[in-house]
Design a protein around this motif. Structure first.
Motif, PDB file in Angstrom:
ATOM      1  N   ALA A  36      -2.788  -1.855 -16.779  1.00  0.00           N
ATOM      2  CA  ALA A  36      -1.764  -2.986 -17.508  1.00  0.00           C
ATOM      3  C   ALA A  36      -0.663  -2.028 -18.059  1.00  0.00           C
ATOM      4  O   ALA A  36       0.472  -2.393 -18.013  1.00  0.00           O
ATOM      5  N   ARG A  37      -0.621  -0.760 -18.344  1.00  0.00           N
ATOM      6  CA  ARG A  37       0.410  -0.077 -18.616  1.00  0.00           C
ATOM      7  C   ARG A  37       1.499   0.333 -17.675  1.00  0.00           C
ATOM      8  O   ARG A  37       2.586   0.826 -17.995  1.00  0.00           O
ATOM      9  N   ASP A  38       1.098  -0.071 -16.482  1.00  0.00           N
ATOM     10  CA  ASP A  38       1.898   0.310 -15.083  1.00  0.00           C
ATOM     11  C   ASP A  38       2.515  -0.890 -14.753  1.00  0.00           C
ATOM     12  O   ASP A  38       3.265  -1.090 -13.881  1.00  0.00           O
ATOM     13  N   ARG A  39       2.830  -1.920 -15.869  1.00  0.00           N
ATOM     14  CA  ARG A  39       3.408  -3.009 -15.404  1.00  0.00           C
ATOM     15  C   ARG A  39       4.840  -3.097 -14.866  1.00  0.00           C
ATOM     16  O   ARG A  39       5.222  -3.438 -13.749  1.00  0.00           O
ATOM     17  N   HIS A  40       5.719  -2.159 -15.466  1.00  0.00           N
ATOM     18  CA  HIS A  40       7.050  -1.913 -14.822  1.00  0.00           C
ATOM     19  C   HIS A  40       6.855  -0.999 -13.398  1.00  0.00           C
ATOM     20  O   HIS A  40       7.592  -1.463 -12.754  1.00  0.00           O
ATOM     21  N   LYS A  41       5.778  -0.444 -13.264  1.00  0.00           N
ATOM     22  CA  LYS A  41       5.614   0.123 -12.140  1.00  0.00           C
ATOM     23  C   LYS A  41       5.379  -0.897 -10.940  1.00  0.00           C
ATOM     24  O   LYS A  41       5.843  -0.747  -9.686  1.00  0.00           O
ATOM     25  N   LEU A  42       4.450  -1.752 -11.157  1.00  0.00           N
ATOM     26  CA  LEU A  42       4.100  -2.839 -10.450  1.00  0.00           C
ATOM     27  C   LEU A  42       5.145  -3.941 -10.061  1.00  0.00           C
ATOM     28  O   LEU A  42       5.476  -4.097  -9.014  1.00  0.00           O
ATOM     29  N   ALA A  43       6.133  -4.223 -11.205  1.00  0.00           N
ATOM     30  CA  ALA A  43       7.182  -4.718 -10.839  1.00  0.00           C
ATOM     31  C   ALA A  43       8.130  -4.134 -10.182  1.00  0.00           C
ATOM     32  O   ALA A  43       8.908  -4.789  -9.030  1.00  0.00           O
ATOM     33  N   LEU A  44       8.459  -2.725  -9.963  1.00  0.00           N
ATOM     34  CA  LEU A  44       9.157  -2.076  -9.112  1.00  0.00           C
ATOM     35  C   LEU A  44       8.384  -2.121  -7.776  1.00  0.00           C
ATOM     36  O   LEU A  44       9.207  -2.007  -6.642  1.00  0.00           O
ATOM     37  N   ALA A  45       7.321  -2.083  -7.744  1.00  0.00           N
ATOM     38  CA  ALA A  45       6.512  -2.226  -6.459  1.00  0.00           C
ATOM     39  C   ALA A  45       6.960  -3.240  -5.710  1.00  0.00           C
ATOM     40  O   ALA A  45       7.183  -3.495  -4.339  1.00  0.00           O
ATOM     41  N   ALA A  46       6.765  -4.579  -6.424  1.00  0.00           N
ATOM     42  CA  ALA A  46       7.312  -6.074  -5.837  1.00  0.00           C
ATOM     43  C   ALA A  46       8.774  -5.839  -5.468  1.00  0.00           C
ATOM     44  O   ALA A  46       9.250  -6.454  -4.249  1.00  0.00           O
ATOM     45  N   GLU A  47       9.769  -5.368  -6.025  1.00  0.00           N
ATOM     46  CA  GLU A  47      10.993  -4.950  -5.658  1.00  0.00           C
ATOM     47  C   GLU A  47      11.170  -4.317  -4.402  1.00  0.00           C
ATOM     48  O   GLU A  47      12.189  -4.494  -3.676  1.00  0.00           O
ATOM     49  N   PHE A  48      10.373  -3.364  -4.293  1.00  0.00           N
ATOM     50  CA  PHE A  48      10.402  -2.328  -3.086  1.00  0.00           C
ATOM     51  C   PHE A  48       9.869  -3.211  -1.765  1.00  0.00           C
ATOM     52  O   PHE A  48       9.746  -2.780  -0.585  1.00  0.00           O
ATOM     53  N   SER A  73      -7.221  -6.493 -15.797  1.00  0.00           N
ATOM     54  CA  SER A  73      -7.561  -8.136 -16.003  1.00  0.00           C
ATOM     55  C   SER A  73      -8.096  -8.821 -14.795  1.00  0.00           C
ATOM     56  O   SER A  73      -8.359  -9.828 -14.748  1.00  0.00           O
ATOM     57  N   GLN A  74      -8.338  -8.017 -13.590  1.00  0.00           N
ATOM     58  CA  GLN A  74      -8.519  -8.767 -12.453  1.00  0.00           C
ATOM     59  C   GLN A  74      -9.372  -7.564 -11.736  1.00  0.00           C
ATOM     60  O   GLN A  74      -9.336  -6.483 -11.612  1.00  0.00           O
ATOM     61  N   ASP A  75     -10.553  -7.981 -11.170  1.00  0.00           N
ATOM     62  CA  ASP A  75     -11.504  -7.140 -10.287  1.00  0.00           C
ATOM     63  C   ASP A  75     -10.602  -6.967  -8.963  1.00  0.00           C
ATOM     64  O   ASP A  75     -10.321  -8.033  -8.296  1.00  0.00           O
ATOM     65  N   ALA A  96       6.334  -5.191  -2.120  1.00  0.00           N
ATOM     66  CA  ALA A  96       4.882  -5.408  -2.217  1.00  0.00           C
ATOM     67  C   ALA A  96       4.817  -6.996  -2.263  1.00  0.00           C
ATOM     68  O   ALA A  96       5.698  -7.622  -3.283  1.00  0.00           O
ATOM     69  N   THR A  97       3.802  -7.413  -1.626  1.00  0.00           N
ATOM     70  CA  THR A  97       3.895  -8.977  -1.761  1.00  0.00           C
ATOM     71  C   THR A  97       2.759  -9.522  -2.834  1.00  0.00           C
ATOM     72  O   THR A  97       2.914 -10.539  -3.306  1.00  0.00           O
ATOM     73  N   HIS A  98       1.782  -8.525  -3.271  1.00  0.00           N
ATOM     74  CA  HIS A  98       0.862  -8.741  -4.257  1.00  0.00           C
ATOM     75  C   HIS A  98       0.766  -7.526  -4.997  1.00  0.00           C
ATOM     76  O   HIS A  98       0.746  -6.455  -4.581  1.00  0.00           O
ATOM     77  N   THR A  99       0.752  -7.801  -6.488  1.00  0.00           N
ATOM     78  CA  THR A  99       0.418  -6.752  -7.483  1.00  0.00           C
ATOM     79  C   THR A  99      -0.849  -7.305  -8.203  1.00  0.00           C
ATOM     80  O   THR A  99      -1.018  -8.006  -8.591  1.00  0.00           O
ATOM     81  N   ILE A 100      -1.719  -6.163  -8.581  1.00  0.00           N
ATOM     82  CA  ILE A 100      -2.760  -6.474  -9.293  1.00  0.00           C
ATOM     83  C   ILE A 100      -3.141  -5.415 -10.648  1.00  0.00           C
ATOM     84  O   ILE A 100      -3.010  -4.396 -10.364  1.00  0.00           O
ATOM     85  N   ASP A 101      -3.294  -6.125 -11.549  1.00  0.00           N
ATOM     86  CA  ASP A 101      -3.710  -5.279 -12.709  1.00  0.00           C
ATOM     87  C   ASP A 101      -5.206  -5.139 -12.850  1.00  0.00           C
ATOM     88  O   ASP A 101      -5.779  -6.252 -13.138  1.00  0.00           O
ATOM     89  N   VAL A 102      -5.667  -3.984 -12.448  1.00  0.00           N
ATOM     90  CA  VAL A 102      -7.424  -3.945 -12.460  1.00  0.00           C
ATOM     91  C   VAL A 102      -7.874  -4.074 -13.785  1.00  0.00           C
ATOM     92  O   VAL A 102      -9.134  -3.973 -13.837  1.00  0.00           O
TER      93      VAL A 102
END
Ligand SMILES: [Zn+2]
Ligand SMILES: [Zn+2]
Length: 364
Positions: A212-224, A234-236, A226-232
């Motif tokens: 959850a605390r990686d939210r900004h990193k996951l957002a950056l992954a999408a910008e680079f 809140s989601q399996d 990534a087609t899907h990002t998963i917060d582990v």
């Protein structure tokens, strides 16, 4: 140039101090590097903690970028560089003559009886300046280096390390192909670099997991890319990958999470039948609950990944020089060399309230 170099010396686990060293004499086959920056990564924290089994005292810093300050005639000819050129220096010092070196796998060289590397060679080995946490670094005749354009800011040029890792670990080793689905566990600098590499390779779906605390990193992954990002949290993540892939699983799974043994069985569960799992995140402890039969029944290819070689670094440097990706968003901070300890802790997420993806140390 002066006649000495300041360097940060590690004298034991969690013990760093600044010292001054005389600059070495340079002969025909070696050179002196004036550091612009030295990148730091998760391995720097592991080394700082004492988890790397390195002899002390040692000057850490295995991701150096700098300017050739002085070079011998033979070295200049062999490396194809001259004084004033900017170079990225590979961490390993391969012998060049053992079976591993001759077969091209020089990352695995043990030709001199042990792995010899920048940032991990103690200062009692002359001429002491073997690490990037310094103003100057000695360039041994066995050095492998790459010329880098000076048009790029040094803190971005030094990203050749994580980007090279992404290219080798997420594309070259697993053989990622056009249209493949790749799941990348961990959105740190290696994970983000893997996203860029997969996009360059033409991967179809690129899935990245994080906390959850990686939210900004996951957002950056999408910008680079990534087609899907998963917060582990809140989601399996295994279930999520199944849903994204229509129950098939990912063609390639790359684990770049550190200190997280649970990611290994997850990676195995996420891979499709006949898929490939690349393990590149060091855990420092055993992985429990690993059902190895799954590797058999799914006929998985398990691949360990340690480091990068020429074939990974070269395209990494070309991508950085191209300016195709907003890499500045991945570089969090440039910090003074004398604040190395704080920088290492900050990158490892040990400074409350502060998060960083990439940090470079600057000696001046
Ligand atoms: Zn590193
Ligand atoms: Zn060798």
């Amino acid at each position: 140039m002066g006649s000495t170099s300041v360097a940060i010396v590690q004298t034991g686990p969690r013990k760093l101090e600044a010292r001054e060293f005389p600059l070495p004499e340079i002969g025909a086959e070696d050179a002196l590097l004036k550091l612009e920056v030295c990148g730091i990564c998760g391995s720097d924290y592991e080394q700082y903690e004492g988890a790397m089994g390195v002899s002390y005292p040692v000057i850490p810093g295995h991701e150096p970028l700098g300017i050739i300050d002085k070079i011998g005639a033979l070295a200049a000819k062999r490396w194809g560089v001259a004084e004033g050129d900017r170079v990225a220096v590979e961490v390993l010092l391969p012998c060049g003559f053992c079976t591993q070196c001759l077969s091209g796998a020089y990352r695995l060289c043990m030709g001199k009886g042990r792995m010899s590397a920048y940032g991990y060679t103690p200062i009692d080995v002359k001429p002491a300046l073997w690490g990037g946490y310094a103003q100057y670094m000695y360039l041994d005749p066995h050095t492998v280096l790459h010329k880098v354009s000076k048009s790029v800011a040094p803190e971005l040029a030094v990203l050749f390390n994580p980007l090279g890792a992404g290219i080798r670990w997420a594309v070259q080793l697993p053989g990622t192909n056009i249209g493949d689905t790749v799941a990348i566990l961990g959105p740190g600098q290696r994970g983000l670099a893997s996203v860029i590499a997969c996009r360059e390779a033409g991967a179809g779906k690129i899935i990245v997991t994080g906390l959850a605390r990686d939210r900004h990193k996951l957002a950056l992954a999408a910008e680079f890319g990534a087609t899907h990002t998963i917060d582990v949290e809140s989601q399996d993540p295994v279930q999520a990958v199944r849903e994204i892939t229509g129950d098939k699983g990912a063609d390639v799974v790359v684990d770049v999470t550190s200190y997280s043994p649970a990611a290994v069985p997850q990676a195995i569960d996420m891979a499709r039948r006949g898929g490939t799992v690349v393990l590149a995140g060091v855990k420092t402890r055993p992985v429990k609950e690993l059902l190895s039969d799954k590797i058999i029944f799914k006929e998985l290819r398990m691949q360990g990944a340690l480091g990068v070689d020429f074939r990974g670094y070269e395209p990494a440097i070309r991508i950085i020089e191209s300016g195709r990706y907003p890499l500045e968003k991945m570089h969090t901070r440039t910090m003074p060399l004398l604040e190395a300890e704080r920088a290492i802790n900050l990158l490892a997420g040990k400074v409350a309230g502060e998060e960083a993806i990439h940090i470079a140390l600057k000696p001046y």
